[in-house]
Design an enzyme around this catalytic site. Structure first.
Site, short mmCIF file in Angstrom:
data_model
loop_
_atom_site.label_atom_id
_atom_site.label_comp_id
_atom_site.label_asym_id
_atom_site.label_seq_id
_atom_site.Cartn_x
_atom_site.Cartn_y
_atom_site.Cartn_z
N HIS A 161 38.53 -34.28 4.82
CA HIS A 161 39.02 -33.45 3.72
C HIS A 161 40.29 -34.03 3.09
CE1 HIS A 161 36.04 -30.57 4.91
NE2 HIS A 161 36.62 -30.33 6.08
N HIS A 216 0.80 -1.23 0.00
CA HIS A 216 0.00 0.00 0.00
C HIS A 216 0.84 1.28 0.00
CE1 HIS A 216 -2.51 -3.15 1.94
NE2 HIS A 216 -3.46 -2.63 1.21
N ASP A 224 32.04 -31.24 4.00
CA ASP A 224 31.32 -30.93 5.25
C ASP A 224 29.81 -31.02 5.05
OD1 ASP A 224 33.55 -30.49 6.89
OD2 ASP A 224 33.75 -28.42 6.21
N ASP A 259 36.45 -28.90 15.78
CA ASP A 259 36.69 -30.23 15.22
C ASP A 259 37.91 -30.26 14.31
OD1 ASP A 259 36.53 -32.80 14.20
OD2 ASP A 259 34.34 -32.79 14.16
N HIS A 312 38.34 -33.91 12.36
CA HIS A 312 37.81 -34.36 11.08
C HIS A 312 38.66 -33.93 9.89
CE1 HIS A 312 36.62 -30.26 10.24
NE2 HIS A 312 36.07 -30.61 9.10
#
Lengths: 446, 181
Positions: A216, A108, A366, A208, A211
């Site tokens: 990776h 509006h 990931d 982490d 990991h």
């Protein structure tokens, strides 16, 4: 018939943070409670000064699932408010960023100023009663504070100040945010939708290291350079330490000491980067002392509770925007130091995009893990089986005279994850910030 | 190339026989990528390849900021030959577990236009691509993009010297965009 309560929220995380009920990563009721108790009460990352540098610059973002406009007014001040018209609820601004003095609802034509207040309502005098009070239809304001140019917002007026909320993390952030010239983000953010719970990502980044060499491995074998030592989880990162702060933030750091710390830049940019770090360490030492000079020359992975994460050495800055219990958007910027040469900044952006961007050669790994972590909970039996984060349990809380906050060795440790989950648990089970502050004061170092 | 520089107008479309050669180049390229023949595909790139997929922000039409460039904005791909080499090497490590078991990927290339440029050895080639990716049990993604390519004649072979990908999603709606478009 009354609904039977499915669980007691307080039972979903073991008090030491080491065991979690999978429903915290899956259940819609838990998620709705998270939006209320975590996202509507925490300090959330909104922007960084250089992304909205000029008067009138704005960007649109999310706080939890609440849409907000963040803008620098003509007075130079940054404000944020809900991006939803107070008349019938419509989205007011549909652009990701730009420059505007006003924001006009398409429905509006209500016009809101850069302070979120009404500056015009078409035909108002003819169609609204005299008693109509424009103050009642101002857009809900976000409480905005910034730390060294990094702008955060909260919806909770009773939250501690941003600086208090950052707590010890501010001291650590200063390592690069208070380097001469400061730090800045390069945008706009890249965005990707992933079918996973947002907390898995925040936990992954907060602590982490474990990991990295495994998840990776393919990318590290390809471009790892100094990161090759981690390949295949044959060793924990040398000299790595982990920090966990009062309000749930934390990070790992692996210092380079005599060498420039492990990074992932390639070729010419790697040389420029190493030269930069070498030239900068004495400056940081002079300005901030030995501890932060050590941390300046270190690779980091960290998260700020609840949903902002970063890497140093890949120089990514990420926000995990929740889109339900089983979906999120990953927003990624590049973080650089303002005083770096332009060529180095561009090189860092390129490394970040190549490794942790939407087609990043590490990022994809990931995403795949986090989707798997989440989606297995669709099985009812699977969902009853707890998850484990007991690595290094009992070894945390090394008191350090030089570093503020809880500290753990070795860096392969889930102390920061447990601390993150305990902060989450505290927020989910506390009525207000007074209670959160009181509980965290006694519980943080337990 | 047929015809001397003097009688070729930059921007004019190539004749049918050359168009057919360019179309075959693009189709074969798509098939090589579908079949994960990355090394033969890499051999069709020039040493100075720029492979660029910028992100496309939602901006108002009246926004006067300059168009994004690799220098001033964020990209999903901003690769040179070495970057592409790394992506292929990663795949060849045998450790790329997110590609294992392999995804099913199919590219459909269409709307091909080839135009002469002011360089006798180079063409501007426009095409659209639809890429279907199906992975694991039931994960599906459709990616749609336009490609603005520069092809260069090198030692009697057409090679890809530049690919600017106009990607038609802002938020990438699948887990990653780790596929060559």
């Amino acid at each position: 018939m009354n609904a039977i309560p499915k669980f007691n929220i307080g039972d979903l995380v073991r008090p030491d943070g080491g065991i979690q009920d999978r429903r915290i990563y899956w259940d819609e009721d838990v998620y709705q409670m998270e939006l209320e108790r975590v996202f509507a009460r925490s300090w959330l990352f909104l922007a960084q000064d250089s992304l909205i540098a000029e008067k009138g610059d704005f960007l649109t973002t999310f706080m939890g699932q609440d849409r907000v406009i963040v803008t620098r007014g003509q007075d130079g001040k940054v404000r944020a408010f809900l991006n939803s018209c107070s008349h019938r609820g419509n989205i007011i601004c549909r652009a990701d960023s730009g420059n505007a003095k006003n924001f006009v609802c398409n429905y509006h034509g209500w016009v809101f100023g850069s302070d979120g207040r009404i500056s015009d309502i078409p035909l108002k005098d003819e169609i609204y009663p005299k008693e109509f009070d424009e103050n009642n239809v101002a857009l809900k304001q976000v409480r905005v504070e910034s730390y060294r140019g990094f702008i955060f917002g909260t919806f909770d007026d009773n939250a501690p100040s941003l600086t208090d909320y950052l707590g010890e993390m501010a001291w650590y952030f200063d390592t690069f945010m208070d380097a001469p010239g400061g730090a800045e983000l390069l945008g706009p953010p890249t965005k990707v939708r992933i079918k996973a719970n947002w907390k898995f990502f925040a936990e992954n980044f907060i602590g982490d290291f474990y990991h990295a060499g495994w998840t990776h491995a393919a990318a590290i074998k390809t471009v790892g350079g100094p990161l090759m030592a981690l390949l295949g989880n044959q060793a924990t990162p040398q000299g790595a330490i982990q920090f966990a702060t009062k309000y749930g933030h934390g990070f790992n750091a692996a210092p380079g000491n005599e060498e420039v710390y492990p990074h992932i830049h390639q070729g010419h940019i790697a040389e420029m980067w190493e030269d930069w770090v070498r030239s900068r360490v004495p400056v940081i030492k002079d300005r901030l002392g030995d501890e932060r000079a050590l941390l300046y020359n270190a690779i980091w992975d960290g998260s700020m509770f609840p949903n902002t994460s970063f890497l140093r050495g890949i120089d990514t800055w990420k926000v995990w925007q929740p889109r339900g219990p089983r979906e999120l958007e990953v927003w990624t910027w590049t973080i650089v130091e303002r005083d770096m040469p332009e060529e180095l900044k561009r090189g860092i952006r390129h490394t970040n995009e190549k490794t942790f961007g939407v087609a990043g050669i590490l990022e994809g790994d990931d995403g795949e893990n986090m989707e798997g972590n989440t989606n297995t909970s669709e099985g009812w039996v699977t969902r009853q089986e707890p998850l484990n984060a007991e690595m290094g349990l009992g070894w945390e809380n090394l008191e350090s005279e030089t570093f503020p906050s809880m500290m753990s060795e070795p860096g392969d440790n889930e102390a920061a994850q447990r601390n993150f989950l305990r902060m989450w648990h505290t927020m989910m089970t506390s009525e207000n910030w007074d209670e959160i502050m009181a509980r965290r004061t006694t519980e943080h170092k337990k | 190339m047929s015809g001397g520089a003097s009688d070729i107008k930059p921007g004019s479309i190539v004749p049918l026989d050359l168009h057919y050669v360019i179309q075959s180049f693009l189709f074969k390229e798509a098939r090589m990528l579908d079949e994960e023949q990355f090394r033969p595909w890499q051999a069709t790139l020039t040493d100075d390849i720029h492979y660029w997929l910028p992100i496309r922000e939602n901006r108002f039409r009246k926004d006067r900021r300059p168009e994004p460039t690799p220098e001033n904005s964020s990209s999903v791909y901003n690769d040179d030959y070495t970057d592409i080499e790394h992506r292929i090497m990663r795949f060849e490590t045998g450790l790329a577990w997110i590609e294992d078991p392999p995804a099913r990927v199919r590219r459909v290339v269409s709307n091909i236009e080839a135009e002469y440029t002011d360089d006798d050895n180079e063409l501007n080639v426009f095409s659209n691509i639809i890429l279907y990716r199906n992975r694991r049990q039931d994960e599906e993604a459709w990616f749609v993009a336009a490609r603005r390519d520069r092809l260069r004649m090198v030692d009697g072979q057409w090679k890809l010297a530049r690919r600017h990908i106009v990607f038609d999603q802002h938020v990438v709606l699948d887990e990653n965009l780790s596929v060559f478009l």
